[in-house]
Design an enzyme around this catalytic site. Structure first.
Site, mmCIF file in Angstrom:
data_model
loop_
_atom_site.group_PDB
_atom_site.id
_atom_site.type_symbol
_atom_site.label_atom_id
_atom_site.label_comp_id
_atom_site.label_asym_id
_atom_site.label_seq_id
_atom_site.Cartn_x
_atom_site.Cartn_y
_atom_site.Cartn_z
ATOM 1 N N GLU A 140 0.830 -1.214 0.000
ATOM 2 C CA GLU A 140 0.000 0.000 0.000
ATOM 3 C C GLU A 140 0.864 1.263 0.000
ATOM 4 O OE1 GLU A 140 -3.181 0.784 -0.395
ATOM 5 O OE2 GLU A 140 -3.509 -1.297 -0.899
ATOM 6 N N CYS B 121 -24.501 5.698 -13.544
ATOM 7 C CA CYS B 121 -23.378 6.648 -13.470
ATOM 8 C C CYS B 121 -23.793 8.012 -14.051
ATOM 9 C CB CYS B 121 -22.177 6.093 -14.237
ATOM 10 S SG CYS B 121 -20.804 7.268 -14.291
ATOM 11 N N CYS C 120 -18.126 -1.079 -17.961
ATOM 12 C CA CYS C 120 -18.197 -0.750 -16.536
ATOM 13 C C CYS C 120 -19.499 -1.250 -15.885
ATOM 14 C CB CYS C 120 -18.090 0.759 -16.363
ATOM 15 S SG CYS C 120 -18.217 1.267 -14.645
HETATM 16 S S1 SF4 Z 1 -17.385 7.145 -15.931
HETATM 17 FE FE1 SF4 Z 1 -19.007 5.957 -14.904
HETATM 18 S S2 SF4 Z 1 -19.574 4.414 -16.388
HETATM 19 FE FE2 SF4 Z 1 -17.662 5.249 -17.080
HETATM 20 S S3 SF4 Z 1 -16.117 3.885 -16.241
HETATM 21 FE FE3 SF4 Z 1 -16.368 5.544 -14.765
HETATM 22 S S4 SF4 Z 1 -17.914 4.863 -13.296
HETATM 23 FE FE4 SF4 Z 1 -18.025 3.532 -15.079
#
Ligand code: SF4
Length: 346
Positions: free
Chosen positions: A37, A208, A202
């Protein structure tokens, strides 16, 4: 969105795409997690892996690190940069052995009272080594949280930083602390990267905010820019007829503290009188070598090297000066730009 949606989505993704073969997890010990770490602060996993292997080969236990000379620890750190990390690691090892009977505390507050261990690092160590719930907020996690929640301010601002801790606390699940912690770090390092995040892969995409607004590049906001000042220094590359180079150990405070470097001067005209005083040379002729540029966090440094070949004489009075051959040089901790400079004349 349910409170646990975020952690569930991440854990599912981690099971399939996470980094499960990191060397500090095999075998797992709190000592190995702690060293990793500290190395990983400001440094990427791929860079850290060979340093970690060499470090563990030389200092396999907390006691071996606490008993090692600082010079040897710094030598293992040479090239990783941010040397305060190595000095604090060494200091904390001594403290753990002397004041904690060699046992790492299991609570964030006590662990973060040790040198070089902030709240996030303490959380990461406790979560990963003991599988106990402890939120973290390193650079990768800040980026993921800012994007997920559409935060466009700079995380260095106190109120933004406090808000991010609140969110980190909110999302951290009660179970699977170790996996969740690794999952958040992995997502930031491999998917929600600084530039060109792979949103199509993702697990958080559905909720998001940055993805839905296509504002990934604005989240998080950047630090307000300050133009860095430029400094210049002359460095003396003095070599003798045996091919040895004159090195000087730096003071234990300040830039490159405790590392071995070349004697430095703010004024070129001070070099020859200095040589006369400490090495008893006279009529010395200096050759200018190509400048080396190096950027620190707070300024740019231009190093102006001056080469000289002289007959070896006893060094007068300054005990932090030493003539070193190539083998001895390899045993000392040298800052990366100095290694680069020396390589040009060896
Ligand atoms: S911006 Fe949002 S959708 Fe894109 S990789 Fe990052 S967390 Fe995931």
């Amino acid at each position: 969105m349910r409170r646990d949606w975020f952690s569930k989505a991440l854990l599912k993704w981690y099971a399939q795409h996470g980094r499960h073969d990191l060397p500090w997890k095999k075998p797992l010990s709190v000592y190995r997690v702690w060293v990793s770490e500290i190395m990983l602060q400001q440094t990427q996993v791929s860079t850290v892996i060979p340093y970690f292997a060499r470090f563990m080969a030389s200092f396999p236990s907390l006691e071996s690190l606490a008993n090692a000379p600082l010079d040897s620890v710094l030598q293992h750190w040479a090239g990783l940069g941010y040397y305060a990390r190595a000095r604090n690691l060494h200091k904390a090892a001594k403290c753990l052995v002397n004041d904690f009977a060699g046992i790492f505390p299991k609570d964030v507050t006590t662990l973060s009272s040790l040198p070089g261990i902030g709240l996030s690092t303490a959380g990461a160590i406790i979560a990963q080594a003991y599988n106990l719930r402890a939120p973290i907020l390193d650079g990768n996690v800040k980026r993921v949280l800012c994007r997920f929640h559409g935060i466009k301010s700079w995380p260095g601002e106190k109120k933004v930083h406090d808000k991010l801790w609140e969110l980190a606390e909110y999302h951290t699940p009660k179970q699977q602390a170790a996996d969740y912690t690794q999952a958040t770090m992995d997502l930031g390092a491999t998917c929600c990267t600084r530039t060109k995040p792979s949103c199509e892969l993702c697990p958080l995409q559905k909720h998001c905010a940055a993805f839905s607004q296509q504002s990934q590049a604005q989240c998080p906001g950047k630090k307000p820019r300050k133009k860095l000042p430029t400094k210049q220094l002359y460095m003396l590359c003095a070599q003798n007829q045996h091919g040895e180079l004159l090195l000087q150990q730096r003071p234990l405070k300040g830039i490159w503290a405790g590392l071995w470097s070349l004697p430095e001067f703010t004024d070129e005209s001070a070099i020859v009188p200095w040589l006369n005083e400490f090495l008893g040379t006279s009529g010395a002729k200096l050759t200018a070598l190509s400048p080396i540029l190096h950027t620190f966090t707070h300024y740019h440094l231009t190093i102006l090297p001056r080469l000289i070949t002289i007959r070896k004489k006893a060094i007068k009075s300054q005990s932090n000066l030493s003539w070193l051959n190539n083998d001895a040089l390899a045993q000392r901790g040298l800052p990366a730009p100095i290694q680069k400079l020396i390589a040009t004349i060896r």
